[in-house]
Motif scaffolding. Structure first.
Motif, mmCIF file in Angstrom:
data_model
loop_
_atom_site.group_PDB
_atom_site.id
_atom_site.type_symbol
_atom_site.label_atom_id
_atom_site.label_comp_id
_atom_site.label_asym_id
_atom_site.label_seq_id
_atom_site.Cartn_x
_atom_site.Cartn_y
_atom_site.Cartn_z
ATOM 1 N N MET B 1 0.817 -1.211 0.000
ATOM 2 C CA MET B 1 0.000 0.000 0.000
ATOM 3 C C MET B 1 0.852 1.262 0.000
ATOM 4 O O MET B 1 1.978 1.284 0.501
ATOM 5 C CB MET B 1 -0.890 -0.057 1.268
ATOM 6 N N ALA B 2 0.328 2.305 -0.612
ATOM 7 C CA ALA B 2 1.076 3.564 -0.711
ATOM 8 C C ALA B 2 1.291 4.184 0.668
ATOM 9 O O ALA B 2 0.432 4.060 1.542
ATOM 10 C CB ALA B 2 0.318 4.546 -1.591
ATOM 11 N N VAL B 23 -2.412 9.217 -4.042
ATOM 12 C CA VAL B 23 -3.214 10.003 -3.107
ATOM 13 C C VAL B 23 -4.566 9.321 -2.877
ATOM 14 O O VAL B 23 -5.049 9.234 -1.741
ATOM 15 C CB VAL B 23 -3.391 11.455 -3.618
ATOM 16 N N GLN B 24 -5.133 8.809 -3.965
ATOM 17 C CA GLN B 24 -6.433 8.162 -3.837
ATOM 18 C C GLN B 24 -6.355 6.961 -2.898
ATOM 19 O O GLN B 24 -7.234 6.752 -2.058
ATOM 20 C CB GLN B 24 -6.946 7.734 -5.229
ATOM 21 N N ILE B 31 -6.711 7.931 5.545
ATOM 22 C CA ILE B 31 -5.752 8.896 6.105
ATOM 23 C C ILE B 31 -6.357 10.301 6.028
ATOM 24 O O ILE B 31 -6.988 10.657 5.032
ATOM 25 C CB ILE B 31 -4.428 8.882 5.306
ATOM 26 N N ASP B 32 -6.145 11.040 7.086
ATOM 27 C CA ASP B 32 -6.661 12.410 7.160
ATOM 28 C C ASP B 32 -6.118 13.261 6.004
ATOM 29 O O ASP B 32 -4.893 13.332 5.796
ATOM 30 C CB ASP B 32 -6.228 13.004 8.512
ATOM 31 N N PRO B 33 -7.011 13.872 5.225
ATOM 32 C CA PRO B 33 -6.556 14.684 4.064
ATOM 33 C C PRO B 33 -5.499 15.720 4.440
ATOM 34 O O PRO B 33 -4.545 15.918 3.690
ATOM 35 C CB PRO B 33 -7.848 15.371 3.597
ATOM 36 N N ILE B 34 -5.649 16.359 5.581
ATOM 37 C CA ILE B 34 -4.671 17.364 5.997
ATOM 38 C C ILE B 34 -3.299 16.712 6.191
ATOM 39 O O ILE B 34 -2.258 17.284 5.847
ATOM 40 C CB ILE B 34 -5.122 18.047 7.320
ATOM 41 N N ASN B 38 0.069 17.790 4.312
ATOM 42 C CA ASN B 38 1.257 18.250 5.030
ATOM 43 C C ASN B 38 2.407 17.251 4.974
ATOM 44 O O ASN B 38 3.551 17.619 4.696
ATOM 45 C CB ASN B 38 0.924 18.549 6.494
ATOM 46 N N ASP B 39 2.131 15.993 5.235
ATOM 47 C CA ASP B 39 3.212 15.013 5.370
ATOM 48 C C ASP B 39 3.501 14.279 4.070
ATOM 49 O O ASP B 39 4.479 13.525 3.973
ATOM 50 C CB ASP B 39 2.878 14.002 6.478
ATOM 51 N N GLY B 40 2.646 14.491 3.071
ATOM 52 C CA GLY B 40 2.886 13.879 1.755
ATOM 53 C C GLY B 40 3.305 14.910 0.740
ATOM 54 O O GLY B 40 4.484 15.026 0.392
#
Ligand SMILES: [Zn+2]
Ligand SMILES: [Zn+2]
Ligand SMILES: [Zn+2]
Lengths: 459, 211, 459, 211
Positions: B1-2, B23-24, B31-34, B38-40
């Motif tokens: 998994m990514a 991202v999808q 995973i929280d979009p924020i 931020n972390d991606g």
């Protein structure tokens, strides 16, 4: 009417050298440019200041001080002659009366220097191409077009020897292609838009020159290839990309000569050696002694084929010895002395090769100015008369030359260069040979808000 | 998994075609979009900046990274409310009156946006009044002016004077740049900062926003 | 202890060329100066500003920016190495802590550049000779002497590769002789006062250098012969007078090498070629690329025998491209590339002769730098070990060389030159061969309030 | 018999040994000493100045002319009262604090004196206070400052400030010169004039005294 260049002006590489060319041009004062002597070409500009009706008097005094200073020093150092380039600041083209006034000041001081010191001089007047002040640019009419032509015409009437310009047709598209290192779009900008605008613009300028006992001299891909060089020097784009742009700008520059320009080509047109190989006309060049205007990886090799040797531009600021333009004048004169001393001893080819050898292996942008490379690529360019196709071929051949040179280890390269050359190679191959077909393809890729097709005769 | 790391790497490599799928996957994994932003995505751009500064990345590569980040953002934006993406600050940027040079300006805009700033591009040949009007309209933290000609650099001075006269000077920081500009000139005309190129300009803005 | 130079270091004119010499010197970083490669020697100074405890931080930042900028550009252009000259401003010698701090900043940036780019560099530290701040000058003790030695010693300890100075012994008398074009008094200043002070000063400096793993490099007659050149360029004094002063300054300069200097000679010491011919040690020189510091009639010929090639000095001011020191760095590197490219092809003698031929016939000051003239006069100078007599002979021989050259029409001259040469000839002949006897004669001609005989060991 | 023209020519040629005899002849012939000075000696120097400016005379030749004039003056001075030799004005000249260069300054002094100015030479390395004290003592029309170093040129600024503070600024004209000095710098620090070299400085003073 339009000149066709379908063969090289040189058959022997040993004749292809600085200071002389098959078709020299003689100034009103009797300087024979391309006749065996390299002349200094001095350029200068104002220090940081506003231009308006209140300050123009001060600006005129500054120009007057500059020209008197540089001509005096030229006389003291026994320069065989001086080519003065008056490249206007935009305000001088927008308000032609300013540009005309300063041009007259320069002409007058040159006349005085002739009487006082016996110094020969000539002037190249280079108005700005203001057409891009409209966004998207209006290329064929409007106030910027009108004021620009007004300045050209009056300066020619007033006695300028040469007129030149750094024209900007297609730059509105090329700027974006540069920072993306997008060779397809760059070729469109240079080979379709640039070429088309050059035909339109120079037809007018040659007409003005001919009507007024003045020579149309040539154009420069400054806003294209020199911007690429500066971006490459800053590490923003690959040096190989800038090198390819340099050669891809040749067909665009050639259009001015097809329309009737006689040289000397513009100093900052580093594509000049190609123009000289193809047309046999003299060229201006600039290198290490123009470092005050821009740094470059081609400080010596740029002189290898120069007929005038220029400092590009310098502000009127004080250095420890003297004002900066006087310093530049002195440096140019010594550079020219050295080249001309070699010619006098019959060592010009040997000296040319030293200029070449000192830079050519150290940067791909220097490599593409090697006289043998220039002759080889130019020989292919004259095989077609289609300036769009020439542009594509120029890019393709440069990519190939550089790949070969890097593979053979005869030019320094960055580890990322080959990847970029491959990328460009593929992109160039994707371009059709027909300009119209290419334009149709590009319509979907281009930001059509940035330029007006009809200003380039396109639909 | 990514992983978030994969997203960062994807931004760094400018793999425009792959970022969406990655991202999808993360969104689908809950995973929280924020966090993804931020972390991606932004984490990826934070590696890009120093690599560009040290000469290991070219501008077109940086632009590809920025495009890649933006492509990922497109998927994430609908999942968050507007105020959730923290802007690092707002800057308006323009080339001064009489000057048409915009490559340097455009580079700066691209760098600022990918760093998380909200940027208003005024364009080129911008008169004093237009800067004033834009400050009134956009209420930026920073105003950036660019000039490449010795005959237009004084327009920076008159623009600052105009902003002062209109009582706006204290509400903003002013940075300037361009070939003829020096630190000394910046001090002379009362600008808050000068920068030689786009990447140091970004650092300058960072310092200003945290000062 | 003192070295004797009683024969030329060269027997063949073709070996006497830029970039190499019989006795090269190797820097801490491994640059072999005089070992075949001409290295750029970069100099710089502050823009207009005050120096005090409040501004010194700003000054340090400026030096830091300068050195980082020039070394970065040197690396980008693949310079084989860079010699940095830190010539202090007077405040840095008066307050040695300032000079020491800046010297450390430079050393540190050089170390960083070595790590970051692999760039080799070395530094020549050149404090000011402040002794003339006392009027009349106190040459052998006092606060100026003490602070000057303090600066030398700490910089040597801190790792400077070379120490140099432009010393001023006798300048208090020479200044007046210059504007009067009075060769008798000038020879007294150079050959009696100058020579005596050089012995005293360099004995100390060589001691400091040797004790601190540093090379004593050499001195310059800057305040004598370069002042003469600048006055001549302004039309204030005859060019022939300046030319004679140049050669008359050779024996004074030689004293430093008798005392133990190993080179490279100071950049602005245009008497360097004579020093090189006699000692076989490497020399710094400067010419067209030092035009920002002073104009000259010897822009190319100055390079003919250079082992380092310098820009003399430039302020940290912004030009259109970059800060002026970076521009100077680029220009020097291209000049050096060209010279070194010729060497690589075995064409160094031919290139040397081009440098010579391009200037030598146009000014008497260039003429006296011709390698053959240098060899011819130097061959006579080594026949005596008396540096006063050498000074007189140098002047006499130069007058003769110039008369001959002007009569043969092989150097351009002013209509007034022959009159001045005759005048100098007569004046030189009136000088006795013995320094003591000359001093006795001069006592009545000199303004004895201007100098203190005992500071030169005179009564 | 000698004419006033002969005296002028004698000054122009710098014939130090002959001038006394010529002047004595004119005195003996009853010519007014003031006329000999103005139409003989000074008239000669008035030919010298433009020849120097156009590069046809060297400084040592100008100095010989000046010496010749002074030699003639020695004979004439006892014959007139002090106020009869009209000074063109009084100037004090010095090289600023921290700077030792004096060749240019000395040239200017020589040129000014031979032009009819009264000159007070302060010397080199002159502190602000010393300029102030000299202005108080000598009450000059003009103060000349020279600087050859970028690190001493600002001393001109502080000297002018000091003179202003002491209330002396309005009573004098200030001219400055030296390698790093420009017209712009002169304007910046509030000097009244700048000159590139000794001969233009003399013209500048002439203009100031007649303005
Ligand atoms: Zn250009
Ligand atoms: Zn020097
Ligand atoms: Zn130096």
């Amino acid at each position: 009417m339009v000149k066709k260049f379908n063969q090289l002006a040189y058959s022997n590489l040993d004749d292809f050298v600085y200071g002389s060319c098959p078709n020299p041009v003689t100034t009103k004062s009797g300087m024979v440019i391309g006749g065996g002597t390299v002349y200094p070409e001095i350029n200068f500009t104002l220090p940081g200041m506003d231009i308006n009706d209140t300050t123009i008097k001060k600006a005129c005094t500054i120009y007057s001080n500059i020209i008197d200073g540089v001509l005096k020093r030229a006389a003291e150092l026994y320069a065989p002659g001086v080519l003065v380039e008056f490249e206007t600041v935009p305000d001088f083209t927008e308000n032609p009366k300013y540009g005309i006034e300063v041009n007259r000041i320069l002409l007058n001081s040159m006349k005085e220097a002739s009487e006082k010191y016996g110094l020969k001089s000539a002037i190249r007047t280079t108005p700005n191409d203001l057409r891009e002040f409209s966004r998207p640019p209006i290329m064929r009419h409007g106030k910027y077009w009108d004021t620009m032509l007004e300045l050209f015409e009056q300066c020619a009437k007033d006695g300028s020897d040469f007129i030149s310009i750094e024209s900007t047709g297609g730059k509105e598209i090329h700027d974006g292609a540069l920072v993306k290192a997008d060779i397809r779009t760059a070729i469109f900008a240079l080979g379709v838009l640039g070429v088309t605008d050059m035909e339109f613009l120079w037809k007018h300028l040659v007409g003005i020159a001919k009507a007024n006992n003045c020579y149309p001299a040539g154009d420069s891909a400054c806003g294209f290839a020199n911007t690429a060089m500066v971006l490459a020097e800053k590490g923003f784009i690959p040096h190989v990309f800038a090198a390819v742009i340099r050669v891809a700008a040749v067909p665009r520059g050639l259009v001015a000569f097809e329309q009737g320009c006689v040289g000397p080509g513009k100093d900052c047109a580093y594509e000049g050696p190609y123009i000289k190989a193809i047309t046999g006309l003299p060229i201006g060049m600039e290198g290490k002694s123009a470092a005050g205007a821009h740094l470059s990886p081609i400080g010596n090799i740029a002189a290898a084929l120069a007929d005038t040797w220029s400092n590009e531009s310098i502000q009127q600021v004080k250095l420890l010895s003297e004002m900066a333009p006087v310093v530049a004048m002195e440096q140019l004169i010594y550079d020219c002395r050295l080249m001309n001393a070699a010619t006098k001893k019959g060592q010009q080819v040997m000296f040319r090769d030293l200029l070449v050898d000192s830079d050519a292996a150290l940067d791909v942008q220097a490599y593409v100015l090697r006289p043998d490379v220039v002759m080889r690529i130019s020989a292919e360019l004259v095989k077609t008369q289609d300036n769009f196709l020439r542009t594509k071929i120029a890019a393709k051949l440069t990519v190939q030359e550089l790949k070969k040179a890097i593979n053979e280890g005869i030019v320094k390269s960055d580890r990322r260069d080959m990847k970029w050359l491959d990328k460009m190679d593929k992109a160039i191959d994707s371009i059709p040979d027909d300009a119209g077909e290419f334009y149709e393809q590009m319509k979907s890729e281009l930001d059509m808000t940035k330029f007006i097709p009809s200003e380039y005769g396109l639909k | 998994m990514a992983t978030l790391n994969d997203v960062s790497q994807c931004v760094l490599d400018g793999e425009l075609d792959e970022v969406k799928a990655l991202v999808q996957q993360l969104i689908d994994a809950g995973i929280d979009p924020i966090t993804i932003i931020n972390d991606g995505l932004i984490a990826g751009m934070n590696i890009v900046a120093p690599l560009f500064k040290s000469g290991e990345m070219f501008v077109p590569e940086v632009m590809e990274s920025a495009d890649t980040m933006n492509e990922g953002m497109k998927l994430l934006k609908p999942l968050i409310t507007d105020g959730d993406i923290p802007s690092k600050g707002k800057i308006i940027i323009g080339t001064v009156n009489g000057d048409l040079h915009d490559i340097g300006k455009n580079l700066l805009i691209m760098m600022m946006e990918s760093r998380g700033y909200t940027v208003v591009d005024l364009g080129v040949d911008i008169k004093e009044e237009a800067f004033v009007a834009a400050v009134k309209e956009h209420k930026p933290d920073i105003v950036g002016m660019s000039s490449l000609l010795t005959t237009t650099m004084m327009k920076m001075d008159s623009t600052i004077k105009q902003l002062t006269k209109e009582g706006l000077r204290d509400q903003i920081k002013i940075i300037i740049g361009g070939a003829p500009i020096t630190q000394e000139f910046a001090e002379d005309i009362g600008a808050d900062g000068y920068s030689e190129d786009a990447s140091t300009a970004v650092e300058l803005c960072d310092r200003m926003m945290t000062a």
